[in-house]
Design an enzyme around this catalytic site. Structure first.
Site, short mmCIF file in Angstrom:
data_model
loop_
_atom_site.label_atom_id
_atom_site.label_comp_id
_atom_site.label_asym_id
_atom_site.label_seq_id
_atom_site.Cartn_x
_atom_site.Cartn_y
_atom_site.Cartn_z
N SER A 54 -4.67 5.26 8.20
CA SER A 54 -5.03 4.22 7.22
C SER A 54 -6.52 3.90 7.25
O SER A 54 -7.13 3.79 8.32
CB SER A 54 -4.26 2.94 7.52
N ASP A 75 -5.92 -2.15 -2.04
CA ASP A 75 -5.87 -1.98 -0.59
C ASP A 75 -7.22 -1.46 -0.09
O ASP A 75 -7.37 -0.30 0.29
CB ASP A 75 -4.74 -1.01 -0.23
N HIS A 92 -5.05 -3.43 4.27
CA HIS A 92 -3.90 -3.72 5.13
C HIS A 92 -4.23 -3.52 6.61
O HIS A 92 -3.57 -4.12 7.47
CB HIS A 92 -2.68 -2.87 4.71
#
Length: 272
Positions: free
Chosen positions: A221, A128, A84
């Site tokens: 992230s 992801d 992402h």
């Protein structure tokens, strides 16, 4: 019961003009700077210099916009991050050897053609994950790879194992990114327990307990979740947490690296 659609993916939107600068360690010695930092992640701690030589900062660019993520060096020519983070990106600048976020030892720019997302992202949160092909980067004490789990470990759940995650993500909801790399030690839990907060999760997700609000937050992230064993082994890629708050006691979610070892090998040739 919360469904997993309430999680938040933990990238951080930034002004690309405010990107970290590339500075030499000679110009900016930081060997003793850590003693001046407080524990600004709740119940976490500031990293020591060289504690996580495998972590990189990623400034992902999409036109005039950008976002901040983390990543892990897994080879001289490869960085692993969250898919992402790379959605619709034109390029990324990779910052190596930083403990203070704005004082990377060096950086490289990589175009979108060198960013390879998992082919089944975003169909599943468990996919992801993305690879970034980089110019050759040499290793030394502040820049080094992290080991991947061996293929023989691909069915290991690691439940109850302790692991460390680090990043330059927010230290509370909505706070600015910290200057100094922060780390926290967390215990891996079963997906069954994690699903009590998010609904059914695929086996390719790995979750950790977040007692007392110790967790990941916006900007973390793509960063590493690394085992306490020697050598440190990359078990997870930072992916999501409870959308209500970074300090929620709901588990934090990572992409399970062992679920993608064959894909990593196919794309990069890196395997153990």
């Amino acid at each position: 019961m919360r469904m997993w659609l309430v999680f938040v993916l933990l990238l951080w939107r930034v002004d690309v003009d405010a990107a970290p600068t590339t500075l030499s360690p000679v110009e900016h010695p930081v060997e003793h700077a850590v003693e001046h930092f407080d524990h600004i992640i709740t119940n976490g701690y500031p990293a020591t210099l060289g504690q996580a030589p495998y972590i990189v900062g990623l400034l992902m660019r999409a036109g005039a916009a950008g976002s901040w993520c983390g990543g892990s060096i897994i080879h001289h020519n490869w960085v692993l991050t969250a898919a992402h983070c790379t959605d619709d990106m034109d390029s990324t600048t990779i910052f190596y050897g930083a403990t203070r976020r704005t004082e990377a030892l060096f950086s490289v720019n990589v175009s979108a053609e060198h960013i390879i997302q998992h082919p089944k992202w975003p169909q599943s949160i468990g996919n992801d994950i993305a690879l970034i092909r980089t110019p050759h980067v040499g290793y030394w004490s502040l820049v080094n790879k992290v080991a991947l789990p061996p293929l023989s470990e691909r069915h290991n759940s690691y439940v109850d194992a302790m692991a460390t995650t680090c990043g330059w993500g927010s230290t509370s909801d909505g706070s600015p990114l910290p200057e100094w790399l922060q780390c926290v030690d967390l215990r891996i839990i079963s997906n069954q327990r994690c699903s009590r907060s998010y609904g059914r999760l695929p086996a390719s997700v790995l979750c950790v307990d977040t007692p007392d609000g110790r967790s990941i937050c916006d900007g973390d992230s793509g960063g590493p979740l690394v085992s306490h064993q020697q050598p440190p082994t990359l078990l997870g890629v930072t992916s999501f947490s409870d959308a209500s708050s970074c300090s929620s006691v709901a588990p934090a979610g990572f992409t399970r690296v062992t679920a993608h070892l064959e894909w990593i090998k196919e794309v990069s040739g890196v395997a153990y």
